[in-house]
Enzyme design. Sequence first.
Site, short mmCIF file in Angstrom:
data_model
loop_
_atom_site.label_atom_id
_atom_site.label_comp_id
_atom_site.label_asym_id
_atom_site.label_seq_id
_atom_site.Cartn_x
_atom_site.Cartn_y
_atom_site.Cartn_z
N PRO A 12 0.59 -1.16 0.09
CA PRO A 12 0.01 -0.04 -0.01
C PRO A 12 0.86 1.39 -0.02
O PRO A 12 0.15 2.24 -0.26
CB PRO A 12 -0.93 -0.22 1.51
CG PRO A 12 -0.63 -1.38 2.01
CD PRO A 12 0.67 -1.84 1.16
N ASP A 35 4.83 2.36 -11.26
CA ASP A 35 3.42 2.75 -11.27
C ASP A 35 3.54 4.08 -10.57
O ASP A 35 4.31 4.41 -9.68
CB ASP A 35 2.50 2.12 -10.98
CG ASP A 35 2.12 1.14 -12.26
OD1 ASP A 35 2.56 1.23 -13.25
OD2 ASP A 35 1.62 -0.03 -11.82
N LYS A 57 3.51 8.31 -14.80
CA LYS A 57 3.66 9.83 -15.04
C LYS A 57 2.89 10.13 -16.44
O LYS A 57 2.90 9.34 -17.00
CB LYS A 57 5.29 10.47 -15.29
CG LYS A 57 5.67 10.95 -14.14
CD LYS A 57 5.80 12.46 -14.35
CE LYS A 57 6.27 13.14 -12.95
NZ LYS A 57 7.52 12.92 -12.70
N GLY A 88 1.84 -0.95 -7.50
CA GLY A 88 1.30 -0.67 -6.02
C GLY A 88 0.37 -1.82 -5.74
O GLY A 88 -0.18 -2.58 -6.56
N GLY A 89 0.45 -1.97 -4.35
CA GLY A 89 -0.50 -3.28 -3.77
C GLY A 89 0.19 -4.62 -4.26
O GLY A 89 1.27 -4.79 -4.21
N ASP A 90 -0.88 -5.49 -4.88
CA ASP A 90 -0.37 -6.75 -5.36
C ASP A 90 -0.59 -6.55 -6.83
O ASP A 90 -1.26 -5.85 -7.50
CB ASP A 90 -1.52 -7.70 -4.84
CG ASP A 90 -1.38 -8.99 -5.53
OD1 ASP A 90 -0.35 -9.73 -4.66
OD2 ASP A 90 -1.68 -9.71 -6.53
N MET A 171 -10.22 2.52 -6.94
CA MET A 171 -10.14 3.55 -7.95
C MET A 171 -11.63 4.15 -7.98
O MET A 171 -12.25 4.29 -9.09
CB MET A 171 -10.29 3.05 -9.20
CG MET A 171 -8.61 2.06 -9.10
SD MET A 171 -8.05 1.57 -11.00
CE MET A 171 -8.71 0.09 -10.60
N1 SAH Z 1 -2.90 -3.50 -7.47
C1 SAH Z 1 -3.34 -2.43 -6.63
C2 SAH Z 1 -4.49 -1.80 -6.90
C3 SAH Z 1 -4.44 -0.87 -8.09
S1 SAH Z 1 -5.89 0.19 -8.62
C4 SAH Z 1 -3.33 -3.32 -5.23
O1 SAH Z 1 -3.56 -4.44 -4.88
O2 SAH Z 1 -3.84 -2.54 -4.12
C5 SAH Z 1 -5.60 1.40 -7.49
C6 SAH Z 1 -6.54 1.73 -6.59
O3 SAH Z 1 -5.93 1.14 -5.40
C7 SAH Z 1 -6.46 3.24 -6.12
O4 SAH Z 1 -7.50 4.02 -6.98
C8 SAH Z 1 -7.17 3.29 -4.74
O5 SAH Z 1 -8.46 2.69 -4.74
C9 SAH Z 1 -6.47 1.89 -4.17
N2 SAH Z 1 -5.41 2.16 -3.43
C10 SAH Z 1 -4.03 2.09 -3.63
N3 SAH Z 1 -3.22 2.37 -2.83
C11 SAH Z 1 -4.02 2.98 -1.79
C12 SAH Z 1 -3.64 3.30 -0.55
N4 SAH Z 1 -2.57 3.36 0.16
N5 SAH Z 1 -4.73 3.78 0.27
C13 SAH Z 1 -6.23 3.76 -0.08
N6 SAH Z 1 -6.26 3.26 -1.41
C14 SAH Z 1 -5.41 2.75 -2.35
#
Ligand code: SAH
Length: 493
Positions: A12, A35, A57, A88-90, A171
């Site tokens: 995150p 990203d 970007k 970001g995230g997974d 999103m």
């Molecule tokens: N692959 C990512 C998601 C990508 S979509 C995952 O697994 O987290 C991007 C969306 O994730 C953003 O628009 C938002 O809704 C959410 N997101 C990503 N980072 C976040 C954070 N730190 N806090 C809250 N929402 C987040």
Amino acid sequence: MTGAVWLVGAGPGDPGLLTRRGADLLSRADAVVFDRLVSPEILELARPDAELIDVGKSSGSHPVPQEEINGILVRLAQEGKAVVRLKGGDPYLFGRGGEEFSHLTSCGVPVGVVPGITSAFGAAACGGIPVTHRDFASSVTVITCHAKRGSSWKPDWKALAAVGGTLVFLMGTSALEEIAEGLIGAGLDESTPAAVVERGGMKGERTVRGTLGSIAGLARSAGVASPALAVVGGVASLNLDFSDMLPLKDLTVVVTRGASDAPRFAGTLARWGARVLVRPSIDPRADFSSPALSDFRPGQHEWLVFTSAHGVEFFFQWLAQKGWDVRAFAGAKIAAVGPATARELEARGLIVDLVPDVFDSAHLAEALAARKTSSAAAFRAWEATDVLSREMARSGCRLDEYPLYRNEMDGGEVGSLSADWVTFASPSAVRGFVRRWKAPGARALCIGPTTAEEAQKLGFQTVTARQASFESMTAALLELARSEKATQKERAN
Ligand code: SAH
């Protein structure tokens, strides 16, 4: 030979929430393609000479198109590079990781995947919301609010309303009205708890809580912006907030001490929630070349004075080299500037006769003067300040100084750090740090006024501990973090 691409989930946002495997690959990669949601702190884990390519970007307002990203990854791999594709995230949860995987393998590029903590669960947790809870939800549905280009976003509201449990929308910052309307229209009660977590697990994290009926308006008036996610369901009424228990949470603090005392100080800061970066900025090493040392004779001084734990360590090294031991000093009294120095002496079986109430050179001199000291020998660093000798001279006491070691670290390449605080326990640490690192915007937490003076000279805004000890430095930081948090809260209300 072709290189390879690793699809790595960055979590995150907080670098502490990146997997060890991900961090390891990132620290070795030749190229990193990242990203928009990957935080700068995480990119700092990359090799300084790695090629960093930002595909989040926008040129205009659109990010680099997927086909172009695919092309970049294939090209880098074909150049033989070890590539980390950082998301970001997974990577497989609304991250297009699957598409990139298939494309790369179809081009003959070896691919690996490192899962990450998805924001859908992790950012919600950081924001105080567990996505399941036996009292509220036994299922979680994660929904994107973006449709593939060319098609429109039309979730099956009836199905979502019927499934129950927790709904997490990603999103969806600009789709909150639509979400609320859709779910209420499909039969969910307006009073169903709903929350929005903005920047979960990152600096500036915020959670706005309300109901399905109120959340869009509340988020709008709070000015919630991306990245944020929406949680709908009973769990959204929970507020498992831990920030008050960990006042240093969200703060990155640099410890500039070396291996001997960094772990304890770093451990204390981490216990209060700080993210700690250890960047040793002193390099204590023996230097017995001073002519004063060759003239030294045991028995000439009433007091032996130690102004640092390192001073004690090098004093014993020097004794051993001379072929002496502590018996040579029988009868001399021993003064230590503070508890850490005293502990070092006591560990060697010596009883410390004097520690001043305030742990600095000026108070040490004052305490010695009060004991009507006639002569003292101070064992110190080459870079030590003249405060002790000046103050002792004023009280008519003879002070002989014996430099035993050097602290100063040689220069190296300058890197950049994202940090809120840099902690300094000596002026030499300030100089050593500035020679190697830039930490734009970071404030300096200093052990005493002399260190603070040096930090100010080198451009830092400073805070000085009341007592010259790591405990007191920690206390000063806690006090400040608590009061700054309280002010922020007041402003937000
Ligand atoms: N692959 C990512 C998601 C990508 S979509 C995952 O697994 O987290 C991007 C969306 O994730 C953003 O628009 C938002 O809704 C959410 N997101 C990503 N980072 C976040 C954070 N730190 N806090 C809250 N929402 C987040």
